[in-house]
Write a protein that holds these residues in place. Structure first.
Motif, mmCIF file in Angstrom:
data_model
loop_
_atom_site.group_PDB
_atom_site.id
_atom_site.type_symbol
_atom_site.label_atom_id
_atom_site.label_comp_id
_atom_site.label_asym_id
_atom_site.label_seq_id
_atom_site.Cartn_x
_atom_site.Cartn_y
_atom_site.Cartn_z
ATOM 1 N N SER A 1 1.624 3.411 -3.772
ATOM 2 C CA SER A 1 2.336 4.654 -3.492
ATOM 3 C C SER A 1 2.740 5.362 -4.785
ATOM 4 O O SER A 1 3.334 4.745 -5.671
ATOM 5 C CB SER A 1 3.589 4.357 -2.659
ATOM 6 N N ARG A 2 2.466 6.646 -4.861
ATOM 7 C CA ARG A 2 2.830 7.413 -6.056
ATOM 8 C C ARG A 2 4.339 7.602 -6.160
ATOM 9 O O ARG A 2 4.868 7.901 -7.223
ATOM 10 C CB ARG A 2 2.139 8.773 -6.043
ATOM 11 N N THR A 3 5.027 7.447 -5.048
ATOM 12 C CA THR A 3 6.479 7.607 -5.064
ATOM 13 C C THR A 3 7.202 6.289 -4.793
ATOM 14 O O THR A 3 8.434 6.255 -4.740
ATOM 15 C CB THR A 3 6.919 8.640 -4.010
ATOM 16 N N GLY A 4 6.449 5.220 -4.616
ATOM 17 C CA GLY A 4 7.045 3.930 -4.280
ATOM 18 C C GLY A 4 7.459 3.134 -5.503
ATOM 19 O O GLY A 4 7.145 3.477 -6.646
ATOM 20 N N GLU B 1 0.817 -1.214 0.000
ATOM 21 C CA GLU B 1 0.000 0.000 0.000
ATOM 22 C C GLU B 1 0.849 1.261 0.000
ATOM 23 O O GLU B 1 0.528 2.234 -0.671
ATOM 24 C CB GLU B 1 -0.932 0.005 1.222
ATOM 25 N N THR B 2 1.930 1.262 0.752
ATOM 26 C CA THR B 2 2.690 2.499 0.933
ATOM 27 C C THR B 2 4.165 2.392 0.591
ATOM 28 O O THR B 2 4.872 3.404 0.598
ATOM 29 C CB THR B 2 2.588 2.962 2.401
ATOM 30 N N GLY B 3 4.663 1.185 0.313
ATOM 31 C CA GLY B 3 6.097 1.023 0.103
ATOM 32 C C GLY B 3 6.429 0.230 -1.138
ATOM 33 O O GLY B 3 5.707 0.250 -2.139
ATOM 34 N N THR C 1 2.501 -1.370 -6.234
ATOM 35 C CA THR C 1 2.408 -0.542 -5.040
ATOM 36 C C THR C 1 1.445 0.591 -5.333
ATOM 37 O O THR C 1 1.402 1.113 -6.451
ATOM 38 C CB THR C 1 3.777 0.022 -4.615
#
Length: 461
Positions: free
Chosen positions: A259-262, A232-234, A257
């Motif tokens: 996450s937009r930056t993951g 979800e976040t990583g 993922t």
């Protein structure tokens, strides 16, 4: 009537007793108390719960026989927060977990640990740990087999499933769920040397709020089929080279993922990632760090920021041969591949073929002629486009090769040495040319076609 009924009952009891004494006949042991469970596990064989069982804090069971435990819709719950393992499987023991009715569960701290020469097969049930991994392979273990087909593992711990070992540790995840809601890991993989662990994920779902899989060391990880790996976040999967380089082979499945930056996949240190199928999606689909190697020969890579990116200061080896990408991967194209942008803005990379024999296509004329007339391959080579900087192409071995120019040209890269200059070198062979087109030396010196005498001769004729 009463007397007749009594005889019938006695007869049935006698038959049942006699049948139970027959060699090779096994019955599932109905178990409904902690004492019965301990005795049944020690004896081995098939064990079926007949009631839910509450265990005292610190209760432990060593499994050193082959045990098939059917939860049968009931639960085993151990009280307290003990760090001792509820089930320790070792010394050629095996535990197969079934749940024939559904809804069965094992709830405990540190529920299952596997030692050397052990096996665990999960066909159902839910294993939940409030402390420690739900399933753990002991550090340094060897000859361990795990197969997960159905059911779920979930833990409030550093990892839900810890996969460690020194040699011949094989884990097959074909179904079920491995879950975590922590900022740590759903699966941790650490072998003590190269190839100590083989992890095959062909189905099921591996999900975590934080990172889904950290493949730290000494493992070959294969992802295929309908496998779903999600963070979800990583990062969904990271690879490293701790005590031995990790090799990740992605043949199918979905790795993602939210996450937009993951990163969906992060290749780190000296690890290797080979992608030939599946869908990989994240902020960045594949992030490459340090001196990792990434080879892409298929699959779909989707990133909100990039399909493939490399970290600052990294010196990786990245090669893209084929595949579909959300962003340009021009910097990583293999020499024989080309990229085109599709109407939806995505990019497709494909091998650049210049010649064909039957249905087989080749990325160079040299490769095509070398294959012609051998191992059942046809002898007619058809050009698909004009080619230049062509090297020396032998026509030998008694082969008769036909080159169909098909309206295209062949330009040879000539040198001052007949041993290396680009040309058709015909020796103990036959060259037939057909179709319109031109064959030439780019810098004339010898000739685009040279004939030699016997197979041992170096004299030009």
């Amino acid at each position: 009537m009463k007397k007749r009924k009594s005889k019938g009952l006695a007869f049935l009891v006698a038959v049942a007793v006699a049948f139970s004494l027959l060699p090779g006949v096994a019955f599932a042991q109905p178990v409904g108390t902690a004492e019965d469970l301990e005795a049944a596990l020690e004896a081995g064989g098939e064990v079926t719960l007949s009631a839910s069982i509450e265990l005292a804090a610190g209760t432990q069971f060593n499994i050193e026989n082959a045990v098939t435990l059917d939860l049968n819709g009931f639960s085993i719950t151990r009280a307290g927060d003990s760090s001792s393992k509820l089930f320790s499987v070792k010394n050629n023991g095996s535990l197969t977990l079934n749940d024939s009715k559904g809804g069965g569960a094992i709830q405990s701290t540190y529920p299952v640990q596997l030692w050397s020469n052990s096996a665990f097969i999960m066909n159902g049930g839910d294993i939940t740990s409030s402390r420690g991994a739900a399933l753990d392979i002991y550090d340094g273990a060897s000859n361990v087999k795990v197969e997960i087909n159905k059911g779920s593992l979930e833990a409030e711990a550093d990892n839900t499933f810890g996969i460690r070992g020194s040699e011949n540790v094989v884990v097959d995840i074909k179904g079920g769920e491995i879950l975590s809601q922590t900022d740590r890991l759903a699966i941790y993989v650490s072998g003590s040397k190269d190839n100590a662990i083989q992890l095959n994920i062909s189905g099921g779902s591996i999900q975590n709020k934080g990172q889904a899989i950290q493949a730290y060391s000494g493992a070959v990880v294969n992802v295929s089929g309908s496998a779903n790996i999600h963070s979800e976040t990583g990062t969904a999967i990271s690879t490293q080279s701790g005590y031995g380089a990790v090799e990740l082979n992605i043949l199918g499945g979905n790795i993602s993922t939210a996450s937009r930056t993951g990163y969906a996949v992060q290749a780190r240190e000296e690890s290797k990632v080979n992608i030939s199928g599946g869908t990989i999606e994240g902020g960045t689909a594949v992030q490459v760090s340090d001196s990792a190697t990434v080879s892409v020969n298929g699959g779909t890579l989707k990133g909100k920021r990039a399909a493939i990116a490399q970290s600052s200061g990294a010196t990786p080896n990245i090669t893209v041969t084929t595949g579909t990408f959300s962003h340009s991967v021009e910097d990583y194209l293999a020499d024989d591949s080309t990229m085109k942008q599709n109407p939806d803005g995505s990019f497709t990379v494909a091998k650049h073929y210049v010649a064909q024999i039957g249905d087989a296509q080749y990325t160079s004329l040299e490769e095509a002629v070398a294959a012609a007339g051998k191992n059942g391959v046809g002898t007619k080579v058809v050009l698909l486009e004009s080619v230049a900087d062509v090297g020396q192409i032998p026509i030998d071995g008694g082969r008769t090769i036909t080159i169909d120019l098909a309206g295209f040209d062949i330009g040879f890269a000539s040198t001052t040495s007949s041993q290396t200059s680009g040309m058709f070198l015909v020796q103990n062979g036959t060259l037939n040319l057909e179709g319109k087109g031109r064959i030439y030396e780019q810098n004339p010196y010898y000739a685009p076609v040279m004939l030699r005498g016997s197979a041992n001769s170096t004299d030009e004729n």
